[in-house]
Scaffold this motif. Structure first.
Motif, PDB file in Angstrom:
ATOM      1  N   SER A 187       0.857  -1.188   0.000  1.00 26.74           N
ATOM      2  CA  SER A 187       0.000   0.000   0.000  1.00 26.74           C
ATOM      3  C   SER A 187       0.891   1.235   0.000  1.00 26.74           C
ATOM      4  N   VAL A 188       0.283   2.368  -0.293  1.00 28.06           N
ATOM      5  CA  VAL A 188       1.034   3.625  -0.307  1.00 28.06           C
ATOM      6  C   VAL A 188       1.287   4.072   1.131  1.00 28.06           C
ATOM      7  N   ILE A 219      15.241  -7.391 -20.921  1.00 24.02           N
ATOM      8  CA  ILE A 219      14.866  -6.763 -19.653  1.00 24.02           C
ATOM      9  C   ILE A 219      15.566  -5.422 -19.491  1.00 24.02           C
ATOM     10  N   LYS A 220      16.842  -5.381 -19.826  1.00 24.23           N
ATOM     11  CA  LYS A 220      17.581  -4.115 -19.747  1.00 24.23           C
ATOM     12  C   LYS A 220      16.927  -3.041 -20.617  1.00 24.23           C
ATOM     13  N   THR A 221      16.535  -3.431 -21.830  1.00 18.93           N
ATOM     14  CA  THR A 221      15.914  -2.477 -22.757  1.00 18.93           C
ATOM     15  C   THR A 221      14.607  -1.942 -22.198  1.00 18.93           C
ATOM     16  N   ASP A 222      13.784  -2.832 -21.651  1.00 18.39           N
ATOM     17  CA  ASP A 222      12.491  -2.387 -21.129  1.00 18.39           C
ATOM     18  C   ASP A 222      12.649  -1.512 -19.893  1.00 18.39           C
ATOM     19  N   LEU A 223      13.557  -1.864 -19.013  1.00 22.02           N
ATOM     20  CA  LEU A 223      13.799  -1.034 -17.835  1.00 22.02           C
ATOM     21  C   LEU A 223      14.319   0.346 -18.234  1.00 22.02           C
ATOM     22  N   ALA A 224      15.172   0.381 -19.256  1.00 21.73           N
ATOM     23  CA  ALA A 224      15.678   1.665 -19.754  1.00 21.73           C
ATOM     24  C   ALA A 224      14.547   2.491 -20.355  1.00 21.73           C
ATOM     25  N   SER A 225      13.620   1.819 -21.031  1.00 28.06           N
ATOM     26  CA  SER A 225      12.464   2.517 -21.612  1.00 28.06           C
ATOM     27  C   SER A 225      11.618   3.166 -20.528  1.00 28.06           C
ATOM     28  N   LEU A 226      11.406   2.457 -19.440  1.00 30.52           N
ATOM     29  CA  LEU A 226      10.620   3.011 -18.333  1.00 30.52           C
ATOM     30  C   LEU A 226      11.322   4.201 -17.697  1.00 30.52           C
ATOM     31  N   ASN A 227      12.642   4.130 -17.599  1.00 27.72           N
ATOM     32  CA  ASN A 227      13.387   5.285 -17.088  1.00 27.72           C
ATOM     33  C   ASN A 227      13.244   6.482 -18.002  1.00 27.72           C
ATOM     34  N   ARG A 228      13.251   6.217 -19.304  1.00 31.52           N
ATOM     35  CA  ARG A 228      13.165   7.304 -20.289  1.00 31.52           C
ATOM     36  C   ARG A 228      11.840   8.061 -20.164  1.00 31.52           C
ATOM     37  N   ILE A 229      10.772   7.344 -19.806  1.00 32.18           N
ATOM     38  CA  ILE A 229       9.465   8.009 -19.694  1.00 32.18           C
ATOM     39  C   ILE A 229       9.063   8.235 -18.228  1.00 32.18           C
ATOM     40  N   ASN A 230      10.047   8.121 -17.323  1.00 32.55           N
ATOM     41  CA  ASN A 230       9.847   8.466 -15.907  1.00 32.55           C
ATOM     42  C   ASN A 230       8.721   7.672 -15.250  1.00 32.55           C
ATOM     43  N   GLN A 231       8.764   6.348 -15.394  1.00 38.33           N
ATOM     44  CA  GLN A 231       7.708   5.511 -14.828  1.00 38.33           C
ATOM     45  C   GLN A 231       8.250   4.646 -13.684  1.00 38.33           C
ATOM     46  N   SER A 232       8.749   5.293 -12.666  1.00 41.34           N
ATOM     47  CA  SER A 232       9.290   4.564 -11.515  1.00 41.34           C
ATOM     48  C   SER A 232       8.192   4.072 -10.576  1.00 41.34           C
ATOM     49  N   THR A 233       6.933   4.444 -10.827  1.00 44.53           N
ATOM     50  CA  THR A 233       5.840   3.977  -9.962  1.00 44.53           C
ATOM     51  C   THR A 233       5.714   2.460  -9.976  1.00 44.53           C
ATOM     52  N   SER A 234       6.268   1.833 -10.998  1.00 42.68           N
ATOM     53  CA  SER A 234       6.181   0.372 -11.101  1.00 42.68           C
ATOM     54  C   SER A 234       7.174  -0.348 -10.187  1.00 42.68           C
ATOM     55  N   ASN A 268      -1.988   9.734 -11.619  1.00 41.83           N
ATOM     56  CA  ASN A 268      -2.186   9.860 -10.169  1.00 41.83           C
ATOM     57  C   ASN A 268      -2.682   8.564  -9.520  1.00 41.83           C
ATOM     58  N   SER A 269      -3.260   7.649 -10.301  1.00 38.92           N
ATOM     59  CA  SER A 269      -3.758   6.401  -9.724  1.00 38.92           C
ATOM     60  C   SER A 269      -2.714   5.289  -9.725  1.00 38.92           C
ATOM     61  N   LEU A 270      -1.595   5.501 -10.408  1.00 39.00           N
ATOM     62  CA  LEU A 270      -0.628   4.416 -10.599  1.00 39.00           C
ATOM     63  C   LEU A 270       0.101   4.008  -9.323  1.00 39.00           C
ATOM     64  N   LEU A 271       0.378   4.944  -8.452  1.00 37.26           N
ATOM     65  CA  LEU A 271       1.131   4.633  -7.241  1.00 37.26           C
ATOM     66  C   LEU A 271       0.391   3.592  -6.400  1.00 37.26           C
ATOM     67  N   GLY A 272      -0.888   3.843  -6.176  1.00 36.26           N
ATOM     68  CA  GLY A 272      -1.685   2.903  -5.405  1.00 36.26           C
ATOM     69  C   GLY A 272      -1.877   1.583  -6.130  1.00 36.26           C
ATOM     70  N   PHE A 273      -2.042   1.654  -7.445  1.00 38.59           N
ATOM     71  CA  PHE A 273      -2.239   0.437  -8.240  1.00 38.59           C
ATOM     72  C   PHE A 273      -1.031  -0.488  -8.136  1.00 38.59           C
ATOM     73  N   PHE A 274       0.170   0.063  -8.364  1.00 36.06           N
ATOM     74  CA  PHE A 274       1.362  -0.780  -8.334  1.00 36.06           C
ATOM     75  C   PHE A 274       1.737  -1.219  -6.924  1.00 36.06           C
ATOM     76  N   ALA A 275       1.352  -0.432  -5.932  1.00 39.63           N
ATOM     77  CA  ALA A 275       1.642  -0.832  -4.548  1.00 39.63           C
ATOM     78  C   ALA A 275       0.901  -2.117  -4.182  1.00 39.63           C
ATOM     79  N   SER A 276      -0.316  -2.287  -4.709  1.00 42.26           N
ATOM     80  CA  SER A 276      -1.143  -3.436  -4.325  1.00 42.26           C
ATOM     81  C   SER A 276      -1.270  -4.494  -5.415  1.00 42.26           C
ATOM     82  N   TYR A 277      -0.733  -4.238  -6.605  1.00 39.81           N
ATOM     83  CA  TYR A 277      -0.889  -5.114  -7.776  1.00 39.81           C
ATOM     84  C   TYR A 277      -0.493  -6.557  -7.459  1.00 39.81           C
ATOM     85  N   TYR A 278       0.691  -6.746  -6.906  1.00 45.31           N
ATOM     86  CA  TYR A 278       1.202  -8.097  -6.642  1.00 45.31           C
ATOM     87  C   TYR A 278       0.333  -8.808  -5.598  1.00 45.31           C
TER      88      TYR A 278
END
Length: 437
Positions: A5-6, A56-71, A114-124
């Motif tokens: 959870s957040v 995996i390296k490529t995809d993680l780099a892609s997420l960094n490029r678009i600032n998606q650390s919420t995952s 704005n909904s992603l933080l909570g989503f990824f916190a509980s996704y697993y």
């Protein structure tokens, strides 16, 4: 990650202390756990330095490029499972690719984050609440993603293509770099390096007199930053706002972006029609590149549920609704009162003429509830007593269906709707949460 959870920033320290005390960890155990997860997090932040495979390296780099650390909270769980040999490398790669494409699609479609933080916190935790889902690891993660609604739902192909063609993608530099390179590099082994390239506007950001001959200011404002007008080159400073003939010559002589430029270098002039046509072509490449296919497996559940059929009306009393299943398709729903309306709207899509003939359908048997003086299941607005309008919902046009009231009553309404549409009884059931002991 550990709380699923957040955690508010002001509560981070105290939550940290409480968590490790509750788990009865020694200082050494706590530090070792922190170190293990810190190493995982470092792989997300600096993927090129990690030991994971190139995909995996490529995809993680892609997420960094678009600032998606919420995952990251979700990824910490998944990578931890891999490091503990609970999943194999293929499964890890598929999960990371799924989430990467999901987040790229959201970013392209400019879905609020704005909904992603909570989503990824509980996704697993929500995905594997039932431990049997671990046996279908990727499938369960995929299915949970695709049952999301509202802000967290996966943008569909129509949304994605519309955004790719019409959005001013250049204004999101990280996303624009990623898209350009994904178009050009695709799955090829020889890849262009983003560090040596810059985004180039074919129709320039500032138009000279020669450009204004064929393109209005309004058209320029609408299309200049869109996909159809963008490319990549190492010669951006040289190209600037030169004429199209000069730009084309530089691209022909120096650009290595063959896929991006193939319908530019064969033109004698650059028009709005060319931009539109090129946007369609490039968008189709990206639709294929960012394809996502949902897993449809009715055996994967995210709650321990009991299934209730239409012959067991009393079993719904006091139960918490999770979903209903109609003709093999599952639909998440929270409230019993919403089910009759959703069911009839789904059935109406396949047989719109039947609904009109069902106006006037009345309750069979004794209507033993607050609405006993109004027995219409399906009716028009004029048939509804003013005091009872709260218990009806509009289906379409001037056709209403009885909703509201007790779960038992809604089940009776559903039973009559299913019978009226001649759906076999075993083709419909409700899923409710298992009662806790």
């Amino acid at each position: 990650m550990k709380k699923n959870s957040v955690v508010a920033e002001r509560k981070v320290y105290q939550t940290f202390v409480d968590t490790f005390k509750n788990e009865n960890l020694s200082h050494e155990q706590a530090l070792k756990e922190i170190k293990d997860y810190a190493e995982l997090c470092a792989s997300f932040m600096y993927p090129a330095e990690s030991s994971y495979n190139d995909d995996i390296k490529t995809d993680l780099a892609s997420l960094n490029r678009i600032n998606q650390s919420t995952s990251y909270p979700f990824f910490l769980h998944v990578f931890h499972d891999y490091e503990n040999n609970e999943i194999d490398e293929e499964t890890l790669t598929k999960v990371i690719r799924l989430i990467t494409i999901y987040l790229i699609r959201r970013t392209i479609c400019d879905v609020p984050s704005n909904s992603l933080l909570g989503f990824f916190a509980s996704y697993y935790a929500r995905t594997f609440k039932l431990t049997k889902n671990n046996k279908k690891y990727y499938e369960a993660i995929n299915k949970y993603l695709f049952v999301q609604q509202n802000q967290n739902e996966v943008p569909d192909d129509n949304q994605l293509k519309n955004a790719l063609i019409h959005s001013k993608l250049y204004l999101n530099k990280g996303l624009c770099d990623l898209i350009m390179l994904d178009i050009e590099n695709g799955n090829s082994k020889e890849k262009l390096n983003s560090e040596d390239l810059t985004i180039e506007h074919i129709m320039p950001q500032t138009m000279s007199k020669s450009w204004r001959k064929n393109i209005s200011d309004e058209e320029h404002d609408e299309f200049v930053h869109t996909l159809g007008n963008l490319s990549i080159t190492g010669y951006n400073s040289e190209m600037s706002n030169k004429s199209f003939a000069e730009k084309k010559h530089i691209l022909e002589e120096n650009s290595k972006a063959i896929i991006l430029n193939k319908d530019v270098v064969d033109k004698d002039e650059w028009t709005i029609a060319d931009i539109k046509a090129r946007a369609e072509r490039l968008a189709d490449i990206l639709l294929n590149r960012y394809e996502l296919n949902p897993i449809e497996d009715s055996r994967i559940e995210f709650e321990a549920v009991d299934k209730i059929g239409l012959d067991n009306l009393d079993a719904t009393t006091g139960r918490k609704l999770v979903s209903f299943t109609l003709e093999g398709s599952k639909y998440p729903v929270k409230y019993f009162k919403d089910v009759p309306l959703q069911v009839i709207q789904i059935l109406d899509q396949d047989n719109p003429d039947l609904l009109k003939s069902l106006v006037g359908l009345t309750w069979k048997g004794t209507l033993n509830n607050a609405n006993q003086n109004n027995s219409f299941i399906i009716c028009q607005e004029k048939d509804i007593d003013d005091k009872l309008k709260w218990s009806y919902s509009k289906v379409r046009d001037d056709i209403y269906v009885m909703t509201g009231g007790s779960a038992h009553r809604n089940m009776h309404v559903l039973k009559q709707i299913i019978e009226a549409y001649k759906i076999p009884k075993d083709e419909f059931y409700l899923s409710v949460k298992v009662k806790e002991n």
